[in-house]
Scaffold this motif. Sequence first.
Motif, PDB file in Angstrom:
ATOM      1  N   VAL A   1       0.847  -1.191   0.000  1.00 40.15           N
ATOM      2  CA  VAL A   1       0.000   0.000   0.000  1.00 40.15           C
ATOM      3  C   VAL A   1       0.884   1.243   0.000  1.00 40.15           C
ATOM      4  O   VAL A   1       2.041   1.211   0.413  1.00 40.15           O
ATOM      5  N   ASP A   2       0.304   2.377  -0.451  1.00 39.39           N
ATOM      6  CA  ASP A   2       1.044   3.630  -0.426  1.00 39.39           C
ATOM      7  C   ASP A   2       0.911   4.287   0.949  1.00 39.39           C
ATOM      8  O   ASP A   2       0.315   3.727   1.863  1.00 39.39           O
ATOM      9  N   ARG A   3       1.431   5.495   1.087  1.00 37.83           N
ATOM     10  CA  ARG A   3       1.412   6.182   2.384  1.00 37.83           C
ATOM     11  C   ARG A   3       0.001   6.456   2.895  1.00 37.83           C
ATOM     12  O   ARG A   3      -0.216   6.586   4.089  1.00 37.83           O
ATOM     13  N   ASP A   4      -0.958   6.574   1.963  1.00 32.45           N
ATOM     14  CA  ASP A   4      -2.349   6.845   2.352  1.00 32.45           C
ATOM     15  C   ASP A   4      -3.156   5.573   2.573  1.00 32.45           C
ATOM     16  O   ASP A   4      -4.351   5.634   2.833  1.00 32.45           O
ATOM     17  N   GLY A   5      -2.510   4.431   2.442  1.00 26.34           N
ATOM     18  CA  GLY A   5      -3.200   3.172   2.645  1.00 26.34           C
ATOM     19  C   GLY A   5      -3.902   2.615   1.426  1.00 26.34           C
ATOM     20  O   GLY A   5      -4.645   1.645   1.517  1.00 26.34           O
ATOM     21  N   HIS A   6      -3.702   3.246   0.271  1.00 23.97           N
ATOM     22  CA  HIS A   6      -4.318   2.757  -0.965  1.00 23.97           C
ATOM     23  C   HIS A   6      -3.446   1.656  -1.572  1.00 23.97           C
ATOM     24  O   HIS A   6      -2.228   1.697  -1.461  1.00 23.97           O
TER      25      HIS A   6
ATOM     26  N   ASN B   1     -11.961  -3.974  -0.398  1.00 23.85           N
ATOM     27  CA  ASN B   1     -12.083  -3.292   0.886  1.00 23.85           C
ATOM     28  C   ASN B   1     -13.382  -2.505   1.053  1.00 23.85           C
ATOM     29  O   ASN B   1     -13.526  -1.721   1.971  1.00 23.85           O
TER      30      ASN B   1
ATOM     31  N   ARG C   1      -7.930  -9.037   0.384  1.00 25.21           N
ATOM     32  CA  ARG C   1      -7.280  -7.812   0.877  1.00 25.21           C
ATOM     33  C   ARG C   1      -7.673  -6.589   0.062  1.00 25.21           C
ATOM     34  O   ARG C   1      -7.916  -5.521   0.600  1.00 25.21           O
TER      35      ARG C   1
END
Length: 105
Positions: free
Chosen positions: A25-30, A60, A57
């Motif tokens: 995931v990226d920093r934003d959780g995507h 979502n 996973r």
Amino acid sequence: MFCEYVQGLRLRQEQVDLLDDVLAVDRDGHPAPRVQLAQLRTGYGKTDVVFFTAALRLANGTDQVMLTSPDALVGMNLRDIDARFRRLFMNRVYAVDFKLPPFDL
């Protein structure tokens, strides 16, 4: 890990590494997978572990998941994944068959 506990499987290191790459995931959780295409030997859990766990996973509630497989394997993969969803979530998996029109590059 979830799939080890629920499915009674023991993951190999190669599977763990691939799942880490697929489920990144990226920093934003995507979702931000580091790999889009992978190859594993026969019997190394492509359907039972990677296909199924990645779908769980990535589905979502916001992002839609589309699983694809070669035509020859669609029936078998659908039955396998549907059986797991029924056992774990008392829910079904549905196949949506659609054809995209050809396009020119």
